[in-house]
Design a protein around this motif. Sequence first.
Motif, PDB file in Angstrom:
ATOM      1  N   ALA A   1      -6.450  78.290   6.552  1.00 30.22           N
ATOM      2  CA  ALA A   1      -6.541  79.749   6.662  1.00 30.22           C
ATOM      3  C   ALA A   1      -5.238  80.292   7.243  1.00 30.22           C
ATOM      4  N   ARG A   2      -5.041  81.592   7.086  1.00 28.92           N
ATOM      5  CA  ARG A   2      -3.800  82.208   7.539  1.00 28.92           C
ATOM      6  C   ARG A   2      -3.686  82.149   9.069  1.00 28.92           C
TER       7      ARG A   2
ATOM      8  N   ASP B   1     -11.805  94.932  -7.131  1.00 28.55           N
ATOM      9  CA  ASP B   1     -10.696  93.987  -6.960  1.00 28.55           C
ATOM     10  C   ASP B   1     -10.162  93.508  -8.298  1.00 28.55           C
TER      11      ASP B   1
ATOM     12  N   ILE C   1      -8.441  84.028   4.707  1.00 30.71           N
ATOM     13  CA  ILE C   1      -8.260  83.335   3.424  1.00 30.71           C
ATOM     14  C   ILE C   1      -8.251  84.353   2.291  1.00 30.71           C
ATOM     15  N   GLU C   2      -7.185  84.340   1.506  1.00 24.81           N
ATOM     16  CA  GLU C   2      -7.085  85.338   0.440  1.00 24.81           C
ATOM     17  C   GLU C   2      -7.776  84.889  -0.845  1.00 24.81           C
ATOM     18  N   GLU C   3      -7.638  83.595  -1.119  1.00 21.66           N
ATOM     19  CA  GLU C   3      -8.150  83.084  -2.387  1.00 21.66           C
ATOM     20  C   GLU C   3      -9.678  83.191  -2.434  1.00 21.66           C
ATOM     21  N   VAL C   4     -10.201  83.860  -3.457  1.00 20.61           N
ATOM     22  CA  VAL C   4     -11.622  84.203  -3.506  1.00 20.61           C
ATOM     23  C   VAL C   4     -12.518  82.972  -3.483  1.00 20.61           C
TER      24      VAL C   4
ATOM     25  N   ARG D   1     -13.224  84.276   7.053  1.00 22.58           N
ATOM     26  CA  ARG D   1     -13.077  84.867   5.717  1.00 22.58           C
ATOM     27  C   ARG D   1     -11.829  85.729   5.619  1.00 22.58           C
ATOM     28  N   GLN D   2     -11.548  86.439   6.725  1.00 23.28           N
ATOM     29  CA  GLN D   2     -10.405  87.329   6.716  1.00 23.28           C
ATOM     30  C   GLN D   2      -9.093  86.566   6.549  1.00 23.28           C
TER      31      GLN D   2
ATOM     32  N   ARG E   1     -12.397  81.127  -0.142  1.00 24.28           N
ATOM     33  CA  ARG E   1     -13.061  81.913   0.897  1.00 24.28           C
ATOM     34  C   ARG E   1     -14.563  81.721   0.799  1.00 24.28           C
TER      35      ARG E   1
END
Lengths: 231, 227
Positions: B161-162, A224, A135-138, A132-133, A141
């Motif tokens: 993912a990043r 947010d 990936i920024e896109e809600v 989860r951390q 994620r």
Amino acid sequence: MERKPLALTVLDILSALSLLIATYLALFYAPTEAVMGAVQRVFYFHVATAWVGLLGFLAAGFAGVMYLVRHDLKWDVIEVAAVEISLVFFFIAIALGSIWARPVWNTWWTWDPRLTTAAITELVYLAYFMLRQGIEEVERRARFGAVYTLIGAVSAPVTFMAIRLFRTIHPVLFGASSEAAKGEFSLAPGMRVAFFFALFAFTILFVDLFWHRIRLGRLAARVDQARLQAG
Amino acid sequence: MKPRAPFLQSVWAILWKDLAAELRSRELFSGMFIFALLVIVIFNFAMELDVATRRSVTAGVLWTTFFFAGTIGLSRSMAMEKDRGSLDGLLLAPVDRAAIYFGKMLGNLLFMLLVEALILPLYSFLYNQNLFNGGLFLVILLGSLGYAAVGTLLASMSIQARTRDLLLPILLFPVLLPLVIGAVKASGGYLSGAAREEILPFLNLLLTYDVIFLSISYMLFDSVIEE
């Protein structure tokens, strides 16, 4: 600002009270076990915390399915809350179990199905938060979180069965037990009261924490959003 | 809109595309193979693989090598699609999403089997231990299938993912445990010539794992690549 619901406050007080009573029952009311002595009293909270971990695990799997079906972010918030509670309570259950196992099994740890499955589930949940951390896109994620929760939910019973192919020494309280189990005992009437009350108290605590965490998740999402609008 | 291509034909086309790309660059295969070789060399010195030790640890060493080399293959094969932008092309193509999953999965499986086919004789050669065993081949096929099934799904998540390359083993290894137990125990059983009844539960475990994770990955793949 959303006001804290009255029912939630009542639940807070109720869970604090029932935890106090459960502690009293476990430490003073229940008779001391003849063979293991005082350390057996850990068992009441050990089973109860594992129970909460299991409730969280089931709730997380359910929320994961619901998210993938409905695509409603509400289920994502619920899923995170459930995973977090499950992560914490499985950890407490493992720690309490180790305290009991040291004198009774003569070891802190053994690769038993229950112990290993709980530990692996912890690892799955830690991986879940790492995923989860990253990936920024809600929306994405939430989608990936739900997928991984489901993979974890399916793999836990398979892991359990796989390790069961080896012999186990974990005691079984209800139902048939294996011959190799060490540290078994039957529940005396006083123990039964303490045991079931602990389960009851921790179930209330679970509902209380779950509610709090979902509320927190919803508030965080709102913060947010407000931050985005403020630019 | 064009009609959707037949399922098997699309799977084959995607698999063939991966093979053709690999035939030209050979980077995936050589990376996996050299890495696997290095793992075996490291094991040799880390565990002092003398005759007595080898009898008990060969199955474990082989599977650890395969699983570690496999992660390299998985993340490369998905990262290639992502970096060259060909993933978008695949998604736009009028094919079933499940065909993309099975095409990529079969490609991953094939590369793993190729590496394993080279590592086995090499291990036999290095340690003078006969690994030519029908039962072992069956275990390797079942184990690699389960690995590719769940690995393809998780790799297609981790590349988006990043922390991509870091993430794949962390996501993959916790859910791999039943496969590790089944594969190592069954291979060890065949290598030591154990009775059929002793090996059978672990073969069943592998088969169960394969069926469960193939179906769930197939069902979830759609949610992982939908844009």
